[in-house]
Design an enzyme around this catalytic site. Sequence first.
Site, PDB file in Angstrom:
ATOM      1  N   LYS A 188       4.018   5.585  -5.877  1.00  0.00           N
ATOM      2  CA  LYS A 188       2.753   6.311  -5.720  1.00  0.00           C
ATOM      3  C   LYS A 188       3.070   7.785  -5.454  1.00  0.00           C
ATOM      4  CE  LYS A 188      -0.686   7.142  -2.103  1.00  0.00           C
ATOM      5  NZ  LYS A 188      -1.095   6.779  -0.725  1.00  0.00           N
ATOM      6  N   ASP A 233      -3.753  14.324  -0.842  1.00  0.00           N
ATOM      7  CA  ASP A 233      -4.766  13.298  -0.587  1.00  0.00           C
ATOM      8  C   ASP A 233      -5.745  13.785   0.465  1.00  0.00           C
ATOM      9  OD1 ASP A 233      -6.261  11.019  -0.400  1.00  0.00           O
ATOM     10  OD2 ASP A 233      -4.799   9.923   0.814  1.00  0.00           O
ATOM     11  N   LYS A 256     -10.864  12.659   4.746  1.00  0.00           N
ATOM     12  CA  LYS A 256     -10.092  12.466   5.967  1.00  0.00           C
ATOM     13  C   LYS A 256     -10.519  13.471   7.032  1.00  0.00           C
ATOM     14  CE  LYS A 256      -5.817  11.013   3.613  1.00  0.00           C
ATOM     15  NZ  LYS A 256      -5.615   9.714   4.274  1.00  0.00           N
ATOM     16  N   ASP A 272       1.980  12.728   0.512  1.00  0.00           N
ATOM     17  CA  ASP A 272       1.515  11.435  -0.003  1.00  0.00           C
ATOM     18  C   ASP A 272       2.115  11.117  -1.380  1.00  0.00           C
ATOM     19  OD1 ASP A 272       0.063   9.163   0.663  1.00  0.00           O
ATOM     20  OD2 ASP A 272      -1.722   9.806  -0.411  1.00  0.00           O
ATOM     21  N   ASP A 317     -10.509   6.744   0.084  1.00  0.00           N
ATOM     22  CA  ASP A 317      -9.247   7.100   0.726  1.00  0.00           C
ATOM     23  C   ASP A 317      -8.230   5.965   0.640  1.00  0.00           C
ATOM     24  OD1 ASP A 317      -7.483   8.767   2.056  1.00  0.00           O
ATOM     25  OD2 ASP A 317      -8.137   8.118   4.046  1.00  0.00           O
ATOM     26  N   GLU A 372      -6.824   5.039  -2.079  1.00  0.00           N
ATOM     27  CA  GLU A 372      -6.608   5.339  -3.499  1.00  0.00           C
ATOM     28  C   GLU A 372      -5.234   4.919  -3.998  1.00  0.00           C
ATOM     29  OE1 GLU A 372      -3.965   7.981  -1.796  1.00  0.00           O
ATOM     30  OE2 GLU A 372      -6.012   7.581  -1.129  1.00  0.00           O
ATOM     31  N   ARG A 389      -3.437   2.220  -3.665  1.00  0.00           N
ATOM     32  CA  ARG A 389      -3.355   0.875  -4.243  1.00  0.00           C
ATOM     33  C   ARG A 389      -4.031   0.827  -5.625  1.00  0.00           C
ATOM     34  NH1 ARG A 389      -6.221  -1.537   0.945  1.00  0.00           N
ATOM     35  NH2 ARG A 389      -4.906   0.149   1.725  1.00  0.00           N
TER      36      ARG A 389
END
Length: 471
Positions: free
Chosen positions: A233, A238, A245, A256, A315, A317, A319
């Site tokens: 990933k 993010d 967030k 991230d 959030d 995201e 997965r």
Amino acid sequence: MVVTVEDLPQAGDRVVFARKGEFAKEGVLREEFDGGKLATLIWREGRGRIVYVGLGEGPVTGDLLRKAAGTGVKLLRRLGAEEVYIDCTAFPERADFAVEGALLASYRFEDFRMPEARKGGPLRALGVAVGKGGPGKVRAEVERATTLAEAVNYVRQLGNQPANVVTPAVLAEKARELATESRLSCQVLGPKELEEAGFGGILAVGKGSDNPPRLIVLEHRPTAAPPIVVVGKAVTFDSGGISIKPGEHMDEMKFDKMGGCAVLGVMRAASRLGLPVPLVGVVASAENMPSARAYRPGDLIRSYGGKTIEVLNTDAEGRILLADAVGYAVERFAPRLLFDLATLTGACIVALGRYRAGLFSPDSGLRDRLWQLGEEAGEPVWPLPLGEEFAEAIQSDVALVKNVSGAREGGGSVGAAFIQHWVGATPWVHLDIAGPAWVSRELPYLEKGVTGFGVRLLIRYLLSLANQEPQ
């Protein structure tokens, strides 16, 4: 960087290890230095400086030597040393651990410092002394440790870059450069190709940004056997998207992308080590931003291969990116084993702290092996459960799965259960590296920032696998 293996320590700036209770030097009081674990003493001798680093009184493990060497090199670097020797004559069979720690400790991220604030030039040369008759026996291990540490530092340099420097497009260009330098094949899918092939998850996550997503595929193919695939990933920033967030620590979300960056490091090391194991790296990269175009809670997504996702929280995201990337990897490459690495859940940090990754796999033997290798690599992992209860928690009324359970408990396992839908029967390991992907304080051989977590662990696993297979 020049790394050499010597018979005996050279004059100049040196790191010397000392056991607790065994150190004795005229003029040094025991209260000043007694060889306690990672304690240090600076001693000037001629034109050089010796940094004595304590090993304590317990067993001298590879990781302890890694930390001790890193501690000593860091101290000498602060004093301006550009050439350093490490005395490993008492531990020649673990010289590779010391070299690894020294090289990791030598890295600094100073791209944006003003020149007057930089802490000196790079470490130009590292020598390791292993005693008479030792160099020939350990040279290969030291060369391997050098290649591995350089791959980790490559990941750290890339990962520490801010989101205004590294976007998905820039990350893809870095992958192309890596492929050229490391004799890898590279394919990059941009927005048009992603849409044509049905990568609904990656496109959804990246919709809110002016920096479109990319899917990056790198291949190391020494044989025609089924490959091991490593998926990462890489969310270059993010914000959380519409489910934004809190502002506190949001700056850290430039990190991230570290699962994907680690994949690049694994591919770099595998190629340069000449591993005989076929290996494919797949990196799903996007920027998760809020805008009028951004995907929303309540949206329904059709991922690669047709499986559907109900979005309850934008959030979660990572997965969704992995669903596309894993589904694609399983279909295209039919891997013998699939790893995925992701800064996936804060729940793993709550469960395990900042220094261990969550390890998920249905294969107990593989879990145990990676647990052991993680301790040796200095990248510890801890097994966490998979099970029907976590799969049931993300059953959706309107799609195959929803991307969050709506409850706080078992968040790391829920994330793993989501990804498992796209794995099918493929042997699989999920590493949730949200905790150890970066550090906010200095460690013995790491400065603040990105750690490159996952590269040393996976390369050690691949090396052990290569040693078990007929050549």
